[in-house]
Design a protein around this motif. Structure first.
Motif, PDB file in Angstrom:
ATOM      1  N   TYR A 119      76.241   0.847  35.939  1.00  0.00           N
ATOM      2  CA  TYR A 119      75.999   3.250  34.830  1.00  0.00           C
ATOM      3  C   TYR A 119      77.064   2.610  33.595  1.00  0.00           C
ATOM      4  O   TYR A 119      76.934   3.125  32.797  1.00  0.00           O
ATOM      5  CB  TYR A 119      77.115   3.756  36.328  1.00  0.00           C
ATOM      6  CG  TYR A 119      77.215   5.469  35.515  1.00  0.00           C
ATOM      7  CD1 TYR A 119      75.926   5.720  35.316  1.00  0.00           C
ATOM      8  CD2 TYR A 119      78.361   6.073  35.464  1.00  0.00           C
ATOM      9  CE1 TYR A 119      75.985   7.402  34.499  1.00  0.00           C
ATOM     10  CE2 TYR A 119      78.003   7.312  34.281  1.00  0.00           C
ATOM     11  CZ  TYR A 119      77.283   7.824  34.396  1.00  0.00           C
ATOM     12  OH  TYR A 119      76.827   9.318  33.198  1.00  0.00           O
ATOM     13  N   GLY A 120      78.107   1.813  34.003  1.00  0.00           N
ATOM     14  CA  GLY A 120      79.525   1.327  32.638  1.00  0.00           C
ATOM     15  C   GLY A 120      78.203   0.717  32.217  1.00  0.00           C
ATOM     16  O   GLY A 120      78.572   1.369  30.470  1.00  0.00           O
ATOM     17  N   ALA A 121      77.305   0.337  32.144  1.00  0.00           N
ATOM     18  CA  ALA A 121      76.403  -0.452  30.843  1.00  0.00           C
ATOM     19  C   ALA A 121      75.503   0.535  30.571  1.00  0.00           C
ATOM     20  O   ALA A 121      74.868   0.551  29.413  1.00  0.00           O
ATOM     21  CB  ALA A 121      75.579  -1.930  32.036  1.00  0.00           C
ATOM     22  N   SER A 153      85.969   9.078  36.274  1.00  0.00           N
ATOM     23  CA  SER A 153      85.309   9.165  35.175  1.00  0.00           C
ATOM     24  C   SER A 153      85.564   7.342  33.815  1.00  0.00           C
ATOM     25  O   SER A 153      84.807   6.732  33.746  1.00  0.00           O
ATOM     26  CB  SER A 153      85.215  10.450  33.496  1.00  0.00           C
ATOM     27  OG  SER A 153      84.190  10.848  34.936  1.00  0.00           O
ATOM     28  N   TRP A 154      87.224   7.540  33.891  1.00  0.00           N
ATOM     29  CA  TRP A 154      87.187   6.575  33.369  1.00  0.00           C
ATOM     30  C   TRP A 154      86.844   5.093  34.107  1.00  0.00           C
ATOM     31  O   TRP A 154      86.676   4.429  33.405  1.00  0.00           O
ATOM     32  CB  TRP A 154      88.875   6.724  33.413  1.00  0.00           C
ATOM     33  CG  TRP A 154      89.770   4.910  32.416  1.00  0.00           C
ATOM     34  CD1 TRP A 154      90.799   4.005  32.778  1.00  0.00           C
ATOM     35  CD2 TRP A 154      89.773   5.074  30.211  1.00  0.00           C
ATOM     36  NE1 TRP A 154      90.902   3.402  31.527  1.00  0.00           N
ATOM     37  CE2 TRP A 154      90.178   4.749  31.085  1.00  0.00           C
ATOM     38  CE3 TRP A 154      89.040   6.106  30.096  1.00  0.00           C
ATOM     39  CZ2 TRP A 154      90.251   3.723  29.084  1.00  0.00           C
ATOM     40  CZ3 TRP A 154      89.087   5.759  28.134  1.00  0.00           C
ATOM     41  CH2 TRP A 154      89.189   4.311  28.196  1.00  0.00           C
ATOM     42  N   GLY A 155      87.205   4.940  35.161  1.00  0.00           N
ATOM     43  CA  GLY A 155      86.441   3.555  36.043  1.00  0.00           C
ATOM     44  C   GLY A 155      84.731   3.011  35.083  1.00  0.00           C
ATOM     45  O   GLY A 155      84.781   1.818  35.158  1.00  0.00           O
ATOM     46  N   LEU A 193      75.673  16.257  33.611  1.00  0.00           N
ATOM     47  CA  LEU A 193      76.544  16.967  32.179  1.00  0.00           C
ATOM     48  C   LEU A 193      77.454  16.062  32.565  1.00  0.00           C
ATOM     49  O   LEU A 193      78.666  15.969  31.480  1.00  0.00           O
ATOM     50  CB  LEU A 193      76.624  18.204  31.931  1.00  0.00           C
ATOM     51  CG  LEU A 193      75.862  18.661  31.500  1.00  0.00           C
ATOM     52  CD1 LEU A 193      76.154  20.457  31.304  1.00  0.00           C
ATOM     53  CD2 LEU A 193      75.484  18.614  30.310  1.00  0.00           C
ATOM     54  N   SER A 194      78.083  15.250  33.141  1.00  0.00           N
ATOM     55  CA  SER A 194      78.973  14.646  33.660  1.00  0.00           C
ATOM     56  C   SER A 194      78.787  13.357  33.634  1.00  0.00           C
ATOM     57  O   SER A 194      77.907  12.558  33.751  1.00  0.00           O
ATOM     58  CB  SER A 194      79.423  15.417  35.291  1.00  0.00           C
ATOM     59  OG  SER A 194      78.593  14.043  36.271  1.00  0.00           O
ATOM     60  N   ARG A 233      86.167  -2.056  35.432  1.00  0.00           N
ATOM     61  CA  ARG A 233      88.209  -1.918  35.959  1.00  0.00           C
ATOM     62  C   ARG A 233      87.998  -1.096  37.178  1.00  0.00           C
ATOM     63  O   ARG A 233      86.623  -0.392  37.115  1.00  0.00           O
ATOM     64  CB  ARG A 233      88.622  -1.369  34.801  1.00  0.00           C
ATOM     65  CG  ARG A 233      88.174  -1.214  33.562  1.00  0.00           C
ATOM     66  CD  ARG A 233      90.500  -1.513  33.518  1.00  0.00           C
ATOM     67  NE  ARG A 233      89.985  -2.544  31.508  1.00  0.00           N
ATOM     68  CZ  ARG A 233      90.521  -3.456  31.391  1.00  0.00           C
ATOM     69  NH1 ARG A 233      91.247  -4.135  32.482  1.00  0.00           N
ATOM     70  NH2 ARG A 233      91.387  -3.644  30.214  1.00  0.00           N
ATOM     71  N   PHE A 234      89.187  -0.340  37.729  1.00  0.00           N
ATOM     72  CA  PHE A 234      88.911   0.265  38.996  1.00  0.00           C
ATOM     73  C   PHE A 234      87.927  -0.125  40.157  1.00  0.00           C
ATOM     74  O   PHE A 234      87.334   0.722  40.749  1.00  0.00           O
ATOM     75  CB  PHE A 234      89.292   1.926  39.058  1.00  0.00           C
ATOM     76  CG  PHE A 234      89.938   1.850  37.219  1.00  0.00           C
ATOM     77  CD1 PHE A 234      90.814   1.553  38.232  1.00  0.00           C
ATOM     78  CD2 PHE A 234      89.366   2.309  35.842  1.00  0.00           C
ATOM     79  CE1 PHE A 234      92.634   2.077  37.097  1.00  0.00           C
ATOM     80  CE2 PHE A 234      90.524   2.988  35.397  1.00  0.00           C
ATOM     81  CZ  PHE A 234      92.082   2.127  35.283  1.00  0.00           C
TER      82      PHE A 234
END
Length: 173
Positions: free
Chosen positions: A33-35, A7-9, A108-109, A26-27
């Motif tokens: 999805y990060g955006a 998830s941290w990625g 939820l993830s 990162r990673f």
């Protein structure tokens, strides 16, 4: 939100952007999805708000699932008994999706799969609408719009999950 080992990625670029240090991938994670996480966190200010948006997209995915089904079945001949059967099958399929514990867990993830259903069913709706407006009820502007959006969404699916590369090729065909 349910976090996992990877998830941290997706969280790190979102939190870096919100923290003012810029959006840095990162990673080896793709940016989309990060955006999405960053936009949701900026909009709501909390992880619970982010999850509510992701769950809302899951419900909207069910609506697009239904609209896609009805669009495809509208292209077929319409004997009354087949129309009733198509409605029942479509409603059962949507209900299976809505009440699926797997779909709920993904919503939820902190994973791109949380918005994959929304993106995939929106893309399928655009493909069905393209077919409708290209061949069944010809409208050039509508078919162009839905076709272009289907291609864009196929690319978005590929960015969310690179193993969906086939969706790009299939949509282009």
């Amino acid at each position: 939100a349910i976090s996992e080992w990877d998830s941290w990625g997706w969280l790190d670029p979102a939190l870096s952007w919100l923290g003012g240090t810029g959006f840095r991938e990162r990673f080896e994670r793709e940016w989309l999805y990060g955006a999405f996480i960053a936009a949701c966190l900026r909009l709501t200010g909390s992880f619970s708000g982010y999850i509510i948006i992701q769950q809302t997209l899951g419900v909207v995915a069910a609506i697009f699932m239904w609209l896609t089904w009805r669009s495809w079945t509208a292209l077929l001949p319409k004997p009354f008994i087949l129309e009733i059967a198509a409605i029942i099958i479509g409603l059962l399929t949507v209900a299976l999706y809505l009440f699926s514990p797997i779909a709920l867990a993904l919503e939820l993830s902190i994973r791109p799969e949380g918005i994959m259903a929304f993106t995939a069913f929106l893309q399928l709706f655009c493909i069905a609408s393209y077919c409708r407006f290209r061949w069944h009820q010809p409208r050039a502007i509508a078919s162009l719009l839905f076709g272009a959006l289907a291609l864009l969404l196929a690319y978005a699916l590929f960015i969310l999950k690179p193993n969906w590369l086939l969706s790009v090729a299939a949509t282009i065909l």
